[in-house]
Design a protein around this motif. Structure first.
Motif, PDB file in Angstrom:
ATOM      1  N   HIS A  94      -2.722   1.273  -2.021  1.00  0.00           N
ATOM      2  CA  HIS A  94      -1.490   2.159  -2.061  1.00  0.00           C
ATOM      3  C   HIS A  94      -0.805   1.656  -2.994  1.00  0.00           C
ATOM      4  O   HIS A  94      -0.470   0.658  -3.466  1.00  0.00           O
ATOM      5  CB  HIS A  94      -0.716   1.906  -0.459  1.00  0.00           C
ATOM      6  CG  HIS A  94       0.367   2.760  -0.430  1.00  0.00           C
ATOM      7  ND1 HIS A  94       0.381   3.982   0.097  1.00  0.00           N
ATOM      8  CD2 HIS A  94       1.590   2.392  -0.552  1.00  0.00           C
ATOM      9  CE1 HIS A  94       1.672   4.471   0.099  1.00  0.00           C
ATOM     10  NE2 HIS A  94       2.497   3.559  -0.336  1.00  0.00           N
ATOM     11  N   LEU A  95       0.020   3.176  -3.662  1.00  0.00           N
ATOM     12  CA  LEU A  95       1.117   2.830  -4.536  1.00  0.00           C
ATOM     13  C   LEU A  95       2.174   2.968  -4.218  1.00  0.00           C
ATOM     14  O   LEU A  95       2.525   4.528  -3.706  1.00  0.00           O
ATOM     15  CB  LEU A  95       0.475   3.212  -6.102  1.00  0.00           C
ATOM     16  CG  LEU A  95      -0.591   2.600  -6.676  1.00  0.00           C
ATOM     17  CD1 LEU A  95      -1.309   3.477  -7.830  1.00  0.00           C
ATOM     18  CD2 LEU A  95      -0.273   1.051  -7.190  1.00  0.00           C
ATOM     19  N   ASP A  96       3.572   2.342  -4.494  1.00  0.00           N
ATOM     20  CA  ASP A  96       4.891   3.090  -4.260  1.00  0.00           C
ATOM     21  C   ASP A  96       5.025   3.379  -5.527  1.00  0.00           C
ATOM     22  O   ASP A  96       5.327   2.632  -6.492  1.00  0.00           O
ATOM     23  CB  ASP A  96       5.349   1.905  -3.421  1.00  0.00           C
ATOM     24  CG  ASP A  96       7.037   2.395  -3.359  1.00  0.00           C
ATOM     25  OD1 ASP A  96       7.037   3.507  -2.529  1.00  0.00           O
ATOM     26  OD2 ASP A  96       7.920   1.890  -3.386  1.00  0.00           O
ATOM     27  N   VAL A 118      -6.884   5.858  -2.664  1.00  0.00           N
ATOM     28  CA  VAL A 118      -5.923   5.350  -2.703  1.00  0.00           C
ATOM     29  C   VAL A 118      -4.619   6.279  -2.382  1.00  0.00           C
ATOM     30  O   VAL A 118      -4.464   7.405  -3.207  1.00  0.00           O
ATOM     31  CB  VAL A 118      -5.546   4.820  -4.357  1.00  0.00           C
ATOM     32  CG1 VAL A 118      -4.204   4.264  -4.541  1.00  0.00           C
ATOM     33  CG2 VAL A 118      -6.736   3.933  -4.627  1.00  0.00           C
ATOM     34  N   THR A 119      -3.507   5.746  -1.632  1.00  0.00           N
ATOM     35  CA  THR A 119      -2.656   6.600  -1.194  1.00  0.00           C
ATOM     36  C   THR A 119      -1.177   6.292  -2.000  1.00  0.00           C
ATOM     37  O   THR A 119      -1.488   5.276  -2.692  1.00  0.00           O
ATOM     38  CB  THR A 119      -2.321   6.435   0.281  1.00  0.00           C
ATOM     39  OG1 THR A 119      -2.146   4.993   0.571  1.00  0.00           O
ATOM     40  CG2 THR A 119      -3.554   6.981   1.084  1.00  0.00           C
ATOM     41  N   PHE A 120      -0.096   6.967  -1.779  1.00  0.00           N
ATOM     42  CA  PHE A 120       1.109   6.581  -2.444  1.00  0.00           C
ATOM     43  C   PHE A 120       2.374   7.066  -1.510  1.00  0.00           C
ATOM     44  O   PHE A 120       1.994   7.867  -0.662  1.00  0.00           O
ATOM     45  CB  PHE A 120       1.256   7.228  -3.784  1.00  0.00           C
ATOM     46  CG  PHE A 120       1.129   8.811  -3.862  1.00  0.00           C
ATOM     47  CD1 PHE A 120       2.507   9.128  -3.962  1.00  0.00           C
ATOM     48  CD2 PHE A 120      -0.092   9.508  -3.927  1.00  0.00           C
ATOM     49  CE1 PHE A 120       2.573  10.679  -4.093  1.00  0.00           C
ATOM     50  CE2 PHE A 120       0.323  10.766  -4.092  1.00  0.00           C
ATOM     51  CZ  PHE A 120       1.457  11.500  -4.059  1.00  0.00           C
ATOM     52  N   SER A 121       3.356   6.683  -2.023  1.00  0.00           N
ATOM     53  CA  SER A 121       4.615   6.862  -1.370  1.00  0.00           C
ATOM     54  C   SER A 121       5.676   7.150  -2.641  1.00  0.00           C
ATOM     55  O   SER A 121       5.321   6.583  -3.664  1.00  0.00           O
ATOM     56  CB  SER A 121       5.235   6.016  -0.451  1.00  0.00           C
ATOM     57  OG  SER A 121       5.186   4.393  -0.740  1.00  0.00           O
ATOM     58  N   PHE A 122       6.681   7.762  -2.404  1.00  0.00           N
ATOM     59  CA  PHE A 122       7.787   7.939  -3.438  1.00  0.00           C
ATOM     60  C   PHE A 122       9.162   8.144  -2.661  1.00  0.00           C
ATOM     61  O   PHE A 122       9.192   8.260  -1.606  1.00  0.00           O
ATOM     62  CB  PHE A 122       7.735   9.193  -4.367  1.00  0.00           C
ATOM     63  CG  PHE A 122       7.346  10.649  -3.211  1.00  0.00           C
ATOM     64  CD1 PHE A 122       8.435  11.174  -3.469  1.00  0.00           C
ATOM     65  CD2 PHE A 122       6.090  11.028  -2.863  1.00  0.00           C
ATOM     66  CE1 PHE A 122       8.371  12.580  -2.765  1.00  0.00           C
ATOM     67  CE2 PHE A 122       6.192  12.038  -2.313  1.00  0.00           C
ATOM     68  CZ  PHE A 122       7.330  12.948  -2.258  1.00  0.00           C
ATOM     69  N   THR A 123      10.323   8.305  -3.576  1.00  0.00           N
ATOM     70  CA  THR A 123      11.536   8.304  -3.103  1.00  0.00           C
ATOM     71  C   THR A 123      12.092   9.617  -3.525  1.00  0.00           C
ATOM     72  O   THR A 123      11.756   9.851  -4.701  1.00  0.00           O
ATOM     73  CB  THR A 123      12.500   7.187  -3.676  1.00  0.00           C
ATOM     74  OG1 THR A 123      11.993   6.047  -3.032  1.00  0.00           O
ATOM     75  CG2 THR A 123      13.756   7.294  -3.365  1.00  0.00           C
ATOM     76  N   ALA A 124      12.839  10.347  -2.870  1.00  0.00           N
ATOM     77  CA  ALA A 124      13.303  11.633  -3.316  1.00  0.00           C
ATOM     78  C   ALA A 124      14.788  12.088  -2.527  1.00  0.00           C
ATOM     79  O   ALA A 124      14.921  11.713  -1.614  1.00  0.00           O
ATOM     80  CB  ALA A 124      12.366  12.647  -3.217  1.00  0.00           C
ATOM     81  N   LYS A 125      15.444  12.765  -3.286  1.00  0.00           N
ATOM     82  CA  LYS A 125      16.764  13.170  -2.737  1.00  0.00           C
ATOM     83  C   LYS A 125      16.606  14.198  -1.639  1.00  0.00           C
ATOM     84  O   LYS A 125      15.408  14.910  -1.752  1.00  0.00           O
ATOM     85  CB  LYS A 125      17.843  13.675  -3.903  1.00  0.00           C
ATOM     86  CG  LYS A 125      18.446  12.570  -4.640  1.00  0.00           C
ATOM     87  CD  LYS A 125      19.223  13.031  -5.754  1.00  0.00           C
ATOM     88  CE  LYS A 125      20.470  13.826  -5.220  1.00  0.00           C
ATOM     89  NZ  LYS A 125      21.625  13.036  -4.725  1.00  0.00           N
TER      90      LYS A 125
END
Length: 469
Positions: free
Chosen positions: A218-220, A247-254
């Motif tokens: 997993h990738l952030d 492979v999964t991922f996450s992210f930050t967003a307004k």
């Protein structure tokens, strides 16, 4: 200066991942012929072995990208000064720029973020016997190298992705630096001035590949906002998914970006995105306006709907206590968490966070904070402020204590939220507002995916963290 141990980087805290800025700096220094090492005190003990490594170094560079990192890093810096005054002590990162006046009396060099070239020049100066202190420069475009993580503790020692009972090794990459927004409470705008810079896709993907080869599943994406450059982020996500579909991922967003770029959210989910971290901060339009957040309270349920419709989880973060937050505002926050079944998607610590006002903050130029603002606390690295309603300050202290004890005991988040809600109702003089029984009226849902260390960037260190230093 060319021997291992001559240059030691120190990282004290990043939210559960390898220190990105350190890995990037190491790549540049190694490219210039140096052999820097790293001590990550979020993972490794500050013991005699660590102290011996610091005592042997000629250059000690302490990474301070976050508030907690700087509070703890100053303790390390004081030790370096006492143990070996001849060492060149450098602080670098976002919070070094914000606190450059204070740090100027404690360190030989104070550098901002994106300072890899300055660090190389500093090492070369020390090697040549002509070291001089440097002031932070405005961050800008630079030569990007693939971060070198070989000197860091292995990925398996950091926070993992939790999905039900499964724990996956997680990595961390960044596709951009800076941010184009000017939220008043955020530490990024005073340093970047509303600018952001894209990291070349080939650099990001090479970094991702290296971490996947090291075991990451997993990738952030740790950008301040992954959707500042939406097409850049989408291209990288698609390329990563094409190479590594498992492979999964996450992210930050307004919030405003989630709503404005709603068509991209299902595409990101299809490329492997599991959850989005979003700085909701408050459900009060008055508070959101004071913070210049760029969204309104009514946008939050819409963002939640967009993310969930794509099959992802939204993990909101909050600044639960500000000079403008009323007891009713806090109660509304408690009700919102429970009404939208967010107990598994909000870390309880989020409801204990108090607004920090560091030196250089855009809030200092806002007239609506002046009635509440006190002096700078040099130890806490924040201006003190007092709420006009003493009950709010008492509630903040009670919630912070409750959350710390509950976290230490491993209490279920839903139980902790119920206790917080009851505290808030009592503080507002509404003890009859008892939260519904846990689970009543809720559909059974698979536990939301999350990283095993809560995400927050602007908070004071915990007692456990301070005791370790």
């Amino acid at each position: 200066m060319r021997e291992p141990g001559d240059i030691v980087f120190v990282s004290c805290y990043e939210p559960g991942h390898q220190p990105q800025g350190v890995a990037s700096a190491i790549a540049h220094l190694r490219g210039a012929g140096f052999q820097p090492t790293c001590i990550d005190l979020a993972i490794e003990p500050f013991d005699e072995a660590a102290r011996a490594r610091l005592a042997a170094a000629r250059l000690v560079a302490i990474s301070v990208p976050m508030h907690t990192a700087l509070v703890l890093g100053r303790r390390v810096g004081a030790h370096v000064r006492d143990a070996k005054p001849s060492s060149h002590l450098c602080f670098f990162g976002l919070y070094a720029t914000l606190n450059r006046v204070l740090l100027g009396a404690e360190a030989d060099s104070v550098l901002g973020p994106d300072c890899e070239a300055q660090l190389v020049a500093l090492a070369q100066s020390i090697a040549g016997g002509a070291a001089v202190g440097e002031a932070p420069r405005a961050p800008g475009r630079q030569t990007e190298l693939v971060p070198d993580r070989g000197a860091l503790p292995p990925l398996a020692k950091y926070a993992r992705l939790a999905i039900g009972d499964e724990r996956r090794v997680a990595g961390h990459v960044e596709t951009t630096r800076g941010c184009k927004h000017l939220c008043r409470h955020c530490p990024i705008p005073p340093v970047y001035g509303g600018r952001f810079f894209a990291v070349p896709a080939e650099v990001v993907l090479a970094d991702a590949r290296a971490q996947i080869a090291a075991g990451a599943r997993h990738l952030d994406f740790g950008d301040p906002d992954f959707l500042n450059g939406p097409q850049h982020g989408l291209r990288i996500a698609r390329a990563l998914h094409a190479e590594h579909p498992d492979v999964t991922f996450s992210f930050t967003a307004k919030v405003e970006h989630i709503v404005a770029e709603s068509a991209l959210v299902p595409e990101l989910a299809a490329a492997g995105a599991l959850f989005v971290v979003s700085a909701v901060e408050s459900l009060s339009d008055r508070v959101l306006a004071a913070l210049a957040k760029g969204h309104r309270a009514a946008d939050v349920p819409r963002a939640l709907e967009i993310v969930r419709a794509a099959g992802m989880s939204l993990r909101p973060t909050f600044v639960a206590f500000t000079p403008w937050t009323t007891l009713d505002d806090f109660l509304d926050l408690c009700r919102f968490v429970r009404a939208h079944d967010l107990e598994d998607e909000v870390d309880p610590v989020q409801l204990s966070l108090r607004l920090l006002v560091p030196p250089g903050s855009l809030l200092l130029d806002a007239p609506d904070i002046s009635p509440y603002l006190g002096p700078l606390d040099p130890e806490a690295l924040s201006y003190r402020w007092t709420h006009p309603d003493p009950r709010v300050d008492r509630l903040e202290a009670d919630v912070a204590s409750l959350v710390e004890v509950a976290a230490g005991a491993g209490e279920a988040a839903a139980v902790t939220f119920g206790r917080i809600h009851r505290l808030a109702a009592a503080a507002a003089g509404r003890p009859e507002e008892a939260p519904p029984a846990i689970g009543r009226g809720r559909k059974a849902r698979r536990p939301a995916p999350h990283l095993t260390e809560p995400w927050f960037c602007c908070a004071q260190p915990t007692r456990r963290q301070l005791d370790a230093f």
